[in-house]
Scaffold this active site. Structure first.
Site, PDB file in Angstrom:
ATOM      1  N   ARG A  49       0.880  -1.167   0.000  1.00  0.00           N
ATOM      2  CA  ARG A  49       0.000   0.000   0.000  1.00  0.00           C
ATOM      3  C   ARG A  49       0.912   1.210   0.000  1.00  0.00           C
ATOM      4  NH1 ARG A  49      -2.833   4.001   0.193  1.00  0.00           N
ATOM      5  NH2 ARG A  49      -4.915   4.158   1.063  1.00  0.00           N
ATOM      6  N   GLU A  57     -11.422   5.106  -5.420  1.00  0.00           N
ATOM      7  CA  GLU A  57     -11.774   3.692  -5.434  1.00  0.00           C
ATOM      8  C   GLU A  57     -12.377   3.294  -6.779  1.00  0.00           C
ATOM      9  OE1 GLU A  57     -11.246   1.565  -2.937  1.00  0.00           O
ATOM     10  OE2 GLU A  57     -10.475   3.095  -1.585  1.00  0.00           O
ATOM     11  N   ARG A  91      -0.953  -5.538   4.886  1.00  0.00           N
ATOM     12  CA  ARG A  91      -0.183  -5.056   3.738  1.00  0.00           C
ATOM     13  C   ARG A  91       1.020  -4.261   4.226  1.00  0.00           C
ATOM     14  NH1 ARG A  91      -4.989  -1.926   0.720  1.00  0.00           N
ATOM     15  NH2 ARG A  91      -5.005  -1.061   2.821  1.00  0.00           N
TER      16      ARG A  91
END
Length: 166
Positions: A49, A57, A91
């Protein structure tokens, strides 16, 4: 005072020695504008990330463009990830570099994403965002009603009203 300084330095020594080494590998997938998958030389796949940024999004205005912009910068390329943290989804969070160029900053500068106010450690992201906004680059060309920061978009999506039973 001298003894205090020495003790402080010795206390900090283990912290700096445990810093996470950078990840170097090939980008094998671009999940969205701020998330990639990197395959290192040991065939270890790491979901990364990008630190301090938040891209629109999927399904949100400009989401596809932001993803394509990230892909144009990193897809199939060798990157170096300066690890900053691990997020709640497991992540790796990091600053991504291609040939020494900071991809996180490049995406903000081109107007493809926001500086993620809540998580920014690189204060330059705010300056780059202001520059992109003033120059109306990228998503800053969208009508104001379509420029909703992704964190607000996600919050609205999670708080949709339940259908009435009437």
């Amino acid at each position: 005072m001298k003894r205090y300084t020495i003790c402080l330095l010795l206390a900090l020594l283990p912290v700096t020695a445990q810093a996470t080494p950078p990840i170097t590998g090939k980008v094998v997938a671009v999940t969205d504008g701020d998330t990639i998958k990197v395959l290192d030389a040991d065939k270890q796949l790491t979901k990364v990330r990008l630190a301090g940024i938040d891209c629109p999004e999927r399904g949100q205005p400009y989401g596809r463009v932001a993803t394509d912009a990230a892909a144009a910068l990193v897809a199939g390329k060798t990157v170096e990830v300066e690890v900053v943290d691990t997020d709640r989804y497991g992540r790796t969070v990091g600053r991504v570099y291609v040939d020494g160029n900071n991809v996180n900053r490049a995406l903000v500068n081109a107007g493809h994403c926001w500086a993620y106010t809540r998580y920014v450690r690189d204060k330059m992201l705010f300056t780059l965002q202001d520059d992109a906004r003033k120059a109306q680059r990228g998503l800053w060309r969208l009508p104001a009603a379509e420029r909703m920061p992704p964190w607000e978009w996600r919050r609205k999506g999670k708080s949709k009203p339940k259908p009435s039973s009437l």
